[in-house]
Design an enzyme around this catalytic site. Structure first.
Site, PDB file in Angstrom:
ATOM      1  N   ASP A 145       0.742  -1.101  -0.175  1.00  0.00           N
ATOM      2  CA  ASP A 145       0.106   0.057   0.035  1.00  0.00           C
ATOM      3  C   ASP A 145       0.996   1.127  -0.103  1.00  0.00           C
ATOM      4  OD1 ASP A 145      -2.566  -1.149   0.015  1.00  0.00           O
ATOM      5  OD2 ASP A 145      -2.756  -1.221   2.365  1.00  0.00           O
ATOM      6  N   LYS A 161      -3.037   3.853  -3.020  1.00  0.00           N
ATOM      7  CA  LYS A 161      -4.096   4.860  -2.969  1.00  0.00           C
ATOM      8  C   LYS A 161      -3.489   6.231  -2.777  1.00  0.00           C
ATOM      9  CE  LYS A 161      -7.551   1.660  -1.456  1.00  0.00           C
ATOM     10  NZ  LYS A 161      -7.427   0.521  -0.619  1.00  0.00           N
ATOM     11  N   MET A 181      -7.095   9.163   9.977  1.00  0.00           N
ATOM     12  CA  MET A 181      -7.624   9.539   8.701  1.00  0.00           C
ATOM     13  C   MET A 181      -8.543  10.701   9.025  1.00  0.00           C
ATOM     14  SD  MET A 181      -8.550   6.170   6.935  1.00  0.00           S
ATOM     15  CE  MET A 181      -9.034   5.025   8.428  1.00  0.00           C
TER      16      MET A 181
END
Ligand code: SAH
Length: 259
Positions: free
Chosen positions: A36, A58, A172
């Protein structure tokens, strides 16, 4: 051909020395590493030259590899007999979608193992030398996600999160920090509650911001962080604030201690 195996491995928050011995051992034996965006370059440097690397990271403006495709990749590689390391930032089962991948592997009959990693909360707290629980300051800790689906409000139980006796760790949360602060204050958490924000914790680019809830949103924006940011909210963050030698009530103060 015999079926391979998938290891769902936690890479920790960034510092390669925070990898477990078990993680290092399977990375050394891997045929393929599927990783990732949050996996740091320094950790990728531990992957041998002959190992196939697949980046499914991402990026903000960049289309991520859809989860279904990642699942399919893991299954196909294992069916082809490969030893696959699925490397994820922090711990694979804390906001890492690791359990979704595990469920797919299970359904496909692929052998797999989970190797835990140091989650960002632990890495960032330790880097700042603060505890997440401490007798008299915090009797527990909660990890929540501050991420929401587009145009939907955050789906969190604010009344229970606005608890001065518990450390609240928000993953986040940067892009919704106004809403997070607003809800916590509306549900009774004091504006003076200490907060530590850590960006790129445990890496050479680590930056820390010590402030109070009332000044947090503005200070976090003024800091112009780049990279993952974690918020540790509660009395334990007051230990970092004390060490910084200021009251943390103003944005200028918060910014003045940034590394
Ligand atoms: N599985 C990961 C979390 C993935 S969610 C873990 O256990 O740590 C991604 C969020 O984790 C980021 O938005 C940020 O809030 C946090 N994060 C991950 N690594 C971080 C780091 N090195 N420094 C600060 N925050 C980090």
């Amino acid at each position: 051909m015999s079926v391979g195996k998938v290891y769902l491995v936690g890479a920790g928050p960034g510092d390669p020395e925070l990898l477990t011995l078990k993680a290092i051992r399977v990375i050394a034996r891997a045929d393929v590493v599927v990783y990732d965006r949050l996996v740091s370059n320094r950790i990728l440097e531990t992957v041998g030259a002959g190992v196939v690397r697949i980046d499914v990271g991402k990026q903000a403006d960049f289309h991520p590899v859809p989860q279904a495709e990642i699942n399919e990749t893991l299954i196909c590689l294992a069916r082809a007999g490969r030893l696959v390391v699925r490397l994820k930032g922090g711990d694979p089962f804390i906001f890492g979608r690791g359990c979704e991948e595990a469920a797919e592997l299970e359904a496909a009959g692929i052998p797999y193992e989970v190797i835990p990693g140091i989650t960002a909360a632990q890495g960032c707290a330790a880097a700042a030398r603060i505890p997440l629980t401490h007798r008299g300051l915090a009797s527990g800790v909660r990890y929540v996600t501050g991420h929401r689906k587009a145009n939907e409000p955050l789906d969190l139980d604010w009344a229970s999160l606005a608890d001065p006796d518990t450390t609240l760790v928000v993953y986040m949360g940067l892009s919704n920090i106004e809403e997070i602060v607003g809800q916590l204050v509306a549900h009774g958490l004091a504006m003076s509650t200490p907060v530590l924000a850590v960006c790129q914790g445990t890496t050479p680019g680590e930056r820390r911001l010590c402030t109070r809830l009332g000044a947090l949103a503005e200070a976090a924006h003024a800091a112009a962080f780049s990279g993952p940011v974690l918020f540790i909210i509660g009395r334990v963050a007051g230990l970092a604030l004390e060490r910084s030698g200021h009251d943390g009530a103003t944005i200028a103060e918060a910014l003045s201690v940034m590394a």
